[in-house]
Design a protein around this motif. Sequence first.
Motif, PDB file in Angstrom:
ATOM      1  N   GLU A 184     -39.827 -47.162  19.270  1.00  0.00           N
ATOM      2  CA  GLU A 184     -40.900 -46.171  19.164  1.00  0.00           C
ATOM      3  C   GLU A 184     -41.936 -46.578  18.112  1.00  0.00           C
ATOM      4  O   GLU A 184     -43.143 -46.433  18.311  1.00  0.00           O
ATOM      5  CB  GLU A 184     -40.310 -44.803  18.829  1.00  0.00           C
ATOM      6  N   VAL A 185     -41.446 -47.107  16.964  1.00  0.00           N
ATOM      7  CA  VAL A 185     -42.377 -47.570  15.930  1.00  0.00           C
ATOM      8  C   VAL A 185     -43.222 -48.726  16.457  1.00  0.00           C
ATOM      9  O   VAL A 185     -44.433 -48.795  16.217  1.00  0.00           O
ATOM     10  CB  VAL A 185     -41.614 -48.000  14.662  1.00  0.00           C
ATOM     11  N   ALA A 186     -42.586 -49.651  17.192  1.00  0.00           N
ATOM     12  CA  ALA A 186     -43.313 -50.809  17.732  1.00  0.00           C
ATOM     13  C   ALA A 186     -44.297 -50.385  18.813  1.00  0.00           C
ATOM     14  O   ALA A 186     -45.380 -50.977  18.944  1.00  0.00           O
ATOM     15  CB  ALA A 186     -42.323 -51.818  18.297  1.00  0.00           C
ATOM     16  N   ARG A 187     -43.944 -49.337  19.559  1.00  0.00           N
ATOM     17  CA  ARG A 187     -44.831 -48.858  20.632  1.00  0.00           C
ATOM     18  C   ARG A 187     -46.076 -48.177  20.041  1.00  0.00           C
ATOM     19  O   ARG A 187     -47.182 -48.349  20.536  1.00  0.00           O
ATOM     20  CB  ARG A 187     -44.081 -47.865  21.514  1.00  0.00           C
ATOM     21  N   ASN A 188     -45.864 -47.408  18.971  1.00  0.00           N
ATOM     22  CA  ASN A 188     -46.958 -46.656  18.378  1.00  0.00           C
ATOM     23  C   ASN A 188     -47.011 -46.866  16.859  1.00  0.00           C
ATOM     24  O   ASN A 188     -46.694 -45.960  16.080  1.00  0.00           O
ATOM     25  CB  ASN A 188     -46.799 -45.149  18.673  1.00  0.00           C
ATOM     26  N   PRO A 189     -47.387 -48.064  16.425  1.00  0.00           N
ATOM     27  CA  PRO A 189     -47.456 -48.298  14.971  1.00  0.00           C
ATOM     28  C   PRO A 189     -48.595 -47.478  14.347  1.00  0.00           C
ATOM     29  O   PRO A 189     -49.648 -47.301  14.965  1.00  0.00           O
ATOM     30  CB  PRO A 189     -47.745 -49.797  14.872  1.00  0.00           C
ATOM     31  N   SER A 190     -48.359 -46.997  13.145  1.00  0.00           N
ATOM     32  CA  SER A 190     -49.401 -46.233  12.463  1.00  0.00           C
ATOM     33  C   SER A 190     -50.554 -47.165  12.107  1.00  0.00           C
ATOM     34  O   SER A 190     -50.399 -48.385  12.057  1.00  0.00           O
ATOM     35  CB  SER A 190     -48.838 -45.576  11.200  1.00  0.00           C
ATOM     36  N   GLU A 191     -51.703 -46.591  11.834  1.00  0.00           N
ATOM     37  CA  GLU A 191     -52.899 -47.403  11.597  1.00  0.00           C
ATOM     38  C   GLU A 191     -52.820 -48.206  10.302  1.00  0.00           C
ATOM     39  O   GLU A 191     -53.620 -49.122  10.092  1.00  0.00           O
ATOM     40  CB  GLU A 191     -54.134 -46.512  11.580  1.00  0.00           C
ATOM     41  N   ASP A 192     -51.855 -47.881   9.429  1.00  0.00           N
ATOM     42  CA  ASP A 192     -51.706 -48.638   8.190  1.00  0.00           C
ATOM     43  C   ASP A 192     -50.471 -49.541   8.206  1.00  0.00           C
ATOM     44  O   ASP A 192     -49.983 -49.976   7.179  1.00  0.00           O
ATOM     45  CB  ASP A 192     -51.649 -47.700   6.981  1.00  0.00           C
ATOM     46  N   LEU A 193     -49.966 -49.824   9.423  1.00  0.00           N
ATOM     47  CA  LEU A 193     -48.783 -50.682   9.565  1.00  0.00           C
ATOM     48  C   LEU A 193     -49.086 -51.917  10.399  1.00  0.00           C
ATOM     49  O   LEU A 193     -49.674 -51.834  11.478  1.00  0.00           O
ATOM     50  CB  LEU A 193     -47.638 -49.896  10.237  1.00  0.00           C
TER      51      LEU A 193
END
Length: 320
Positions: free
Chosen positions: A84-93
Amino acid sequence: MPAFGSSLLITGPETLLAQRLVAATVAKARKEQPDSDLNEISASELEDTMLSEVVGGSLFSSNIIAVIDDVGACPAGVVDQLVEVARNPSEDLCLILVHAGGNKGKGLIDKLKKAKVPTESVATVKTWELPKFVVEEAKRQKMRISQDAAGELVSAVGNDLRALAAAVSQLAADSDQEQIDSDLIRRYFAGRAEVTSFAVADAVLAVNATVAMERLRWALSTGVAPVLVTSAMAGAFRGMGKYIDAQGSRISSNDLARQLGLPPWKMKDYARTSRYWGPGSVAGAIQLIAVGDAQVKGAATDPAFALERMVLGVLALARR
């Protein structure tokens, strides 16, 4: 594409190329956000809340470059969270995932690909592609090297990319010109046992008896193991046999090299020396080499004499 707000999966067994991709991505991210934090961790350590700590901001910086190595070892309980993190990384990641290839963690890799996470493959470099790799390495060092010289370096060093990259770097440092040539390669690697053995085999293929015997005696006098000579000879004549069998194929030299599993520069050697050999003489040579190999491994009391007899026997089979 910006480095932040993105993720990248690097997968494949060539660790040198993987590390270079990681370094390039980190450099790009640092250029965008010089004050970003770099978090590096092995996926096997991602238990409990560790993933959140790795990809989240800190008191000192809200921009995070997270490099997660060996993602195939990710604990089962963290897999869906990581996807999920890889699918939707935050704009500061800036998220970089590294996978060594193979079946380890295949379920996670399939999920990441299904989630359309950008992927870079670092597959094993094929034998015939190694000279091209050497040429590109020379360019990285702001040096030039011909395909033939690159092929000689591969013969001298072997197929390991790290070893080849290190050799190019060393040769570039030792060269007083902007070119790495065959003379420099031979001078630098003249003491390597494998190179000396291949030099004997090359002289035999070219039916140069004087040079072949000189190189054989030099090899033995400098401590080269006799089994390396028989191994080099066997490889050379197996390659010649493949080349002769495929000579009638109406395909390009490069395609033929791929088909035979030989580097293109080696095809030039076989094309030049094949007029001396036919299917029968190659088969006879391989038989003599097998006998010589058995003798140097214990069947003969004098390995040096056995090698000389083997080389002379093979040379006698050549067309004049």
